[in-house]
Design an enzyme around this catalytic site. Structure first.
Site, PDB file in Angstrom:
ATOM      1  N   TYR A   1       4.660  -1.410 -30.253  1.00  0.00           N
ATOM      2  CA  TYR A   1       5.729  -1.122 -31.016  1.00  0.00           C
ATOM      3  C   TYR A   1       5.601   0.346 -31.479  1.00  0.00           C
ATOM      4  O   TYR A   1       4.581   0.533 -32.303  1.00  0.00           O
ATOM      5  CB  TYR A   1       6.087  -2.168 -31.862  1.00  0.00           C
ATOM      6  CG  TYR A   1       6.503  -3.760 -31.449  1.00  0.00           C
ATOM      7  CD1 TYR A   1       7.522  -3.786 -30.657  1.00  0.00           C
ATOM      8  CD2 TYR A   1       5.720  -4.748 -32.038  1.00  0.00           C
ATOM      9  CE1 TYR A   1       7.974  -5.097 -30.303  1.00  0.00           C
ATOM     10  CE2 TYR A   1       6.108  -6.056 -31.507  1.00  0.00           C
ATOM     11  CZ  TYR A   1       7.291  -6.161 -30.808  1.00  0.00           C
ATOM     12  OH  TYR A   1       7.463  -7.313 -30.265  1.00  0.00           O
TER      13      TYR A   1
ATOM     14  N   LYS B   1      -9.614 -24.076 -53.515  1.00  0.00           N
ATOM     15  CA  LYS B   1      -8.081 -23.632 -53.614  1.00  0.00           C
ATOM     16  C   LYS B   1      -7.695 -22.828 -52.312  1.00  0.00           C
ATOM     17  O   LYS B   1      -8.603 -22.575 -51.535  1.00  0.00           O
ATOM     18  CB  LYS B   1      -7.872 -22.651 -54.767  1.00  0.00           C
ATOM     19  CG  LYS B   1      -8.332 -21.559 -54.930  1.00  0.00           C
ATOM     20  CD  LYS B   1      -8.178 -21.050 -56.204  1.00  0.00           C
ATOM     21  CE  LYS B   1      -8.949 -19.533 -56.132  1.00  0.00           C
ATOM     22  NZ  LYS B   1      -9.474 -18.939 -57.492  1.00  0.00           N
TER      23      LYS B   1
HETATM   24  C1  LIG Z   1     -10.716 -18.471 -57.803  1.00  0.00           C
HETATM   25  C2  LIG Z   1     -11.354 -19.062 -59.063  1.00  0.00           C
HETATM   26  C3  LIG Z   1     -12.743 -18.912 -59.049  1.00  0.00           C
HETATM   27  C4  LIG Z   1     -13.672 -18.686 -57.706  1.00  0.00           C
HETATM   28  O1  LIG Z   1     -13.894 -17.398 -57.849  1.00  0.00           O
HETATM   29  P1  LIG Z   1     -14.822 -16.723 -56.538  1.00  0.00           P
HETATM   30  O2  LIG Z   1     -14.903 -15.308 -56.978  1.00  0.00           O
HETATM   31  O3  LIG Z   1     -14.123 -17.004 -55.235  1.00  0.00           O
HETATM   32  O4  LIG Z   1     -16.135 -17.328 -56.728  1.00  0.00           O
HETATM   33  C5  LIG Z   1     -13.321 -19.101 -60.326  1.00  0.00           C
HETATM   34  N1  LIG Z   1     -12.578 -19.549 -61.382  1.00  0.00           N
HETATM   35  C6  LIG Z   1     -11.280 -19.262 -61.502  1.00  0.00           C
HETATM   36  C7  LIG Z   1     -10.453 -19.599 -62.486  1.00  0.00           C
HETATM   37  C8  LIG Z   1     -10.526 -19.024 -60.040  1.00  0.00           C
HETATM   38  O5  LIG Z   1      -9.093 -19.032 -60.036  1.00  0.00           O
END
Ligand SMILES: *Cc1c(COP(=O)(O)O)cnc(C)c1O
EC number: 5.1.1.1
Length: 348
Positions: free
Chosen positions: A246, A43
């Site tokens: 800045y 994702k």
């Molecule tokens: C993002 C996510 C994962 C993966 O988690 P990691 O800690 O990156 O391995 C697994 N399950 C769900 C539901 C997630 O949203």
């Protein structure tokens, strides 16, 4: 459509390199340790690493069973990359997404009665999610039976807390036991794999693919897979008492050689590292002085012979996103997702 970097751009001012052999090693190590095939979570543009580069590496590996993304748009993008097999949509399904789910043969995770309504009588396979203590998505008290269910999942909220995690694991086991037939059962994320849950069939991992440790004590032998470097645009000397960047939050205490590196908060370097963090050059720590700006960061290069055009390191095998996150007071996930699409990606 997923915002992504343009392959034809020079991108010669900053580059994120992904080491294919390290990703392959980490996948094999996750499989060896857990004894289960992976649902690769890619994702958010593969955690900012660039899904168009990461997914093709993963799909060649026999230990990778399938992919998971957050939303339908990301799933469509995987299909356009030529990814076959199951693509899980972790974030469920909203009414206007049903056509794309059918057309691209995506597999939603149903975690709300409204998702079931959207599916109606459509012939769409799905996974069902239970909330065993995450307090986010998933059914809490209802039990859902449906012939279209091909997978059952839950998610750990606090993998570092063994007692609570074991309670979640037990709750989920009681739910899973009520299902018959050959279903995919998955609970463990990167951190969760340490529990070696005996009744799950797959692990659902993202972070560990890149060699980033999800827990301080992590028994898997991972190899860091990512480096991030940017170039120096200017190197000059300024006198004692000279303000930097800045807001003039840093005033030089002596004559100082300063370098301006082409990497700012828009590229993913948290502004909170202003006057605190450092970048690296051949193992040498170069302190960040003054406020980090959108496109540039100022470094103290005193005592070095670093020149315009040289590369400085933001992340490498020793200084991972995890290390940088500790310095910035955040988690590696957030830093990784913040690496801008204008940073060139390379697979080596
Ligand atoms: C993002 C996510 C994962 C993966 O988690 P990691 O800690 O990156 O391995 C697994 N399950 C769900 C539901 C997630 O949203």
């Amino acid at each position: 459509m997923l915002k992504s970097h343009n392959d034809t751009r020079l991108g010669c001012r900053s580059v994120l390199r992904v080491k294919r052999s390290a990703i392959e090693h980490n996948v094999k190590e996750l499989f060896r340790y857990s004894g289960k095939k992976l649902i690769a979570v890619v994702k958010s543009d593969a955690y900012g690493m660039g899904v168009r580069y990461i997914a093709p590496i993963l799909r060649e590996l026999p230990e990778v069973d399938s992919f998971a993304v957050a939303c339908v748009d990301e799933g469509v993008f995987l299909r356009e990359l030529g990814i076959k097999g199951e693509v899980l949509i972790l974030g469920g399904i909203l009414p206007e997404e049903i056509e794309a789910v059918k057309e691209y043969e995506l597999t939603p995770v149903v975690s709300d009665p409204e998702h079931l309504k959207v599916l109606g009588k459509e012939d769409i396979k799905f996974h069902i999610k239970y909330d065993t203590g995450m307090g986010r998505l998933g059914f809490v008290e209802e039990f859902i039976e449906d012939p279209r269910i091909v997978g059952v999942m839950s998610h750990l909220s606090t993998p570092a807390d063994e007692k609570f995690s074991r309670e979640q694991i037990k709750k989920f086991e009681e739910i899973v036991r009520r299902y018959k037939g050959r279903l995919k059962i998955h609970l463990e994320s990167s951190a969760g794999v340490i529990y070696k849950v005996p009744y799950t069939t797959h692990i659902r991992v993202g972070l560990a693919l890149y060699g980033e440790k999800p827990l301080r004590y992590y028994p898997l032998d991972l190899k860091p897979a990512v480096s991030l470097e940017a170039r120096l645009l200017s190197v000059k000397e300024v006198p004692k008492g000279f303000p930097i960047s800045y807001g003039r939050t840093f005033i030089t205490q002596r004559r100082t050689k300063i370098g301006v590196v082409a990497f700012g908060y828009a590229d993913g370097l948290m502004k909170s590292l202003s006057n605190r963090g450092y970048l690296l050059h051949k193992g040498l720590r170069l302190p960040i002085i003054g406020n980090i700006t959108m496109d540039m960061t100022i470094l103290d290069l005193s005592g070095t012979d670093i020149k315009v055009g040289d590369w400085v390191t933001v992340v490498n095998e020793e200084r991972t996103f995890g290390e940088l996150a500790r310095e910035a007071g955040t988690i590696p996930y957030e830093l990784m997702c913040n690496v801008s699409s204008r940073v060139k990606r390379e697979v080596i």
